[in-house]
Scaffold this active site. Sequence first.
Site, mmCIF file in Angstrom:
data_model
loop_
_atom_site.group_PDB
_atom_site.id
_atom_site.type_symbol
_atom_site.label_atom_id
_atom_site.label_comp_id
_atom_site.label_asym_id
_atom_site.label_seq_id
_atom_site.Cartn_x
_atom_site.Cartn_y
_atom_site.Cartn_z
ATOM 1 N N SER A 1 0.830 -1.225 0.000
ATOM 2 C CA SER A 1 0.000 0.000 0.000
ATOM 3 C C SER A 1 0.856 1.263 0.000
ATOM 4 C CB SER A 1 -0.915 0.021 1.225
ATOM 5 O OG SER A 1 -1.602 -1.195 1.356
ATOM 6 N N HIS B 1 -7.397 -2.454 8.591
ATOM 7 C CA HIS B 1 -6.792 -3.752 8.292
ATOM 8 C C HIS B 1 -7.089 -4.736 9.410
ATOM 9 C CE1 HIS B 1 -4.368 -2.840 4.680
ATOM 10 N NE2 HIS B 1 -4.473 -1.604 5.132
ATOM 11 N N GLN C 1 -12.904 0.783 -0.773
ATOM 12 C CA GLN C 1 -13.076 1.981 -1.596
ATOM 13 C C GLN C 1 -13.544 1.615 -3.006
ATOM 14 O OE1 GLN C 1 -9.103 3.543 -1.307
ATOM 15 N NE2 GLN C 1 -9.295 3.985 0.866
ATOM 16 N N CYS D 1 -9.639 -2.052 2.945
ATOM 17 C CA CYS D 1 -8.960 -0.786 2.655
ATOM 18 C C CYS D 1 -9.212 -0.330 1.222
ATOM 19 C CB CYS D 1 -7.475 -0.923 2.978
ATOM 20 S SG CYS D 1 -6.757 0.649 3.517
ATOM 21 N N LEU D 2 -8.265 -0.493 0.316
ATOM 22 C CA LEU D 2 -8.548 -0.133 -1.090
ATOM 23 C C LEU D 2 -9.759 -0.908 -1.583
ATOM 24 C CD1 LEU D 2 -7.299 1.264 -3.771
ATOM 25 C CD2 LEU D 2 -6.515 -1.059 -4.273
ATOM 26 N N GLY E 1 -2.366 3.821 -3.987
ATOM 27 C CA GLY E 1 -2.892 4.758 -4.968
ATOM 28 C C GLY E 1 -4.379 5.031 -4.862
ATOM 29 N N GLY F 1 -4.950 6.806 2.577
ATOM 30 C CA GLY F 1 -4.946 8.256 2.333
ATOM 31 C C GLY F 1 -6.190 8.699 1.577
ATOM 32 N N TYR F 2 -6.993 7.702 1.144
ATOM 33 C CA TYR F 2 -8.297 7.995 0.523
ATOM 34 C C TYR F 2 -9.365 7.420 1.452
ATOM 35 C CZ TYR F 2 -5.654 8.958 -3.769
ATOM 36 O OH TYR F 2 -4.771 9.477 -4.687
ATOM 37 N N GLU G 1 -6.567 -7.770 9.539
ATOM 38 C CA GLU G 1 -5.507 -8.781 9.658
ATOM 39 C C GLU G 1 -4.373 -8.313 10.562
ATOM 40 O OE1 GLU G 1 -5.927 -6.817 7.157
ATOM 41 O OE2 GLU G 1 -3.985 -6.055 6.534
ATOM 42 N N GLY H 1 -4.331 -1.997 -1.262
ATOM 43 C CA GLY H 1 -3.359 -1.647 -2.309
ATOM 44 C C GLY H 1 -3.096 -0.155 -2.373
HETATM 45 N N1 LIG Z 1 -3.928 0.145 2.493
HETATM 46 C C1 LIG Z 1 -4.695 0.451 1.422
HETATM 47 O O1 LIG Z 1 -5.339 -0.414 0.809
HETATM 48 C C2 LIG Z 1 -4.684 1.899 0.969
HETATM 49 C C3 LIG Z 1 -5.855 2.213 0.077
HETATM 50 C C4 LIG Z 1 -5.636 3.468 -0.738
HETATM 51 N N2 LIG Z 1 -4.455 3.367 -1.590
HETATM 52 C C5 LIG Z 1 -5.508 4.665 0.206
HETATM 53 O O2 LIG Z 1 -4.422 5.195 0.361
HETATM 54 O O3 LIG Z 1 -6.491 5.046 0.801
#
Ligand SMILES: NC(=O)CC[C@H](N)C(=O)O
Length: 360
Positions: free
Chosen positions: A45, A324, A246, A242-243, A217, A286-287, A326, A215
């Site tokens: 990430s 997370h 989103q 997380c990602l 970005g 960060g999102y 995990e 992940g």
């Molecule tokens: N750990 C992640 O999956 C980060 C998700 C996404 N890239 C964010 O920064 O929000």
Amino acid sequence: MSDAYLALEDGRVVEARGRVPGRTRGELVFTTAYTGYEESLTDPSYEEQVLTFSYPLIGNYGVRAERFESDRVHPRAAVAREFTEEVVEWLADEGVPAVDHLDTRDLVTSIREEGAMKVGIAVGEDVTPEDAKEELAQCKGMSEHVDIGAQVTTTELTTFEGDGDTTVALVDCGAKGSIVDSLVDRGATVHVLPYDADAEDVSALDPDVLFISNGPGDPENYTATHDLVEEFAGEVPLAGICLGQQIVASALGGTTEKMAFGHHGVNQPVRDLQTGKVVMTTQNHGYTVADPGDKLDVTQVNVNDDTAEGLASEELSVITRQYHPEAHPGPHDSLGFFDDVLAMAGTEGNEHKPRAVASD
Ligand SMILES: NC(=O)CC[C@H](N)C(=O)O
């Protein structure tokens, strides 16, 4: 003169001690985690980011590969108040520039006040502040890395066998290894697919759950993964971390947005809206999901800023987490999420008893 310079987007140039030479750039973020530097540095990430540790001493319990969350270090550079020799050797082996002996508390305060900012870094005997500024000038914003998933995903389908009867198709957008482990520990067989897998790839596996991983970005850039969620929503139970949360929210009609500096640490409190219970969570994002849309309900929120931490749909069989569960690093309060995912699949896992003291 110094052998390490950080050129910040706010115009400042900070001197440091060079530990691993190199020239690079990235989005400057920080983590307040006081343990788990091996897990954080190998978390995909953090791709295209420069990771600053607010905890002053990094490396005090060594470096062991069995703690790694992927096969390499992902941040473009590492910043700390002090790195031990063992961590410096590890980062040098990985070719990741590293600096220390700077005021990291001031750096973290700047990021908190001004937001995550671009940084250029130059480390080596003959570097100058101009070298760092040149790196800064080439630095892209996180959303401009439009195919960042390609940098972190698996190149081919990989299967991890469990002893239960649940099949999970996990789309690897930069998955942490402990997410796969947490599912296999509960008996699931996990097929890890590339981030740009198509509907045929997933259908061929006939999965009980489609799981979108964490992940790096901007979630809006994962167009193929959005397509998968749209294709299978309502057909196959969906899960995401997380990602993954989103992307699922965005694909089902919600919206995402970039945060000022995100949540990166191991002590983020999250409240379950149904039970009122608060669990401590590991976070690195960060999102965030700004609006879940009308197909998903917010089931958990961040106690500090009310952002969406858990989403669900009974009708579509969807369960996602922004944090997370995990851990790795961090508290095990939320490992029960993986039991909930397998329960949603309607199949029996193995007799695994979750390591967590309490599930979320
Ligand atoms: N750990 C992640 O999956 C980060 C998700 C996404 N890239 C964010 O920064 O929000």
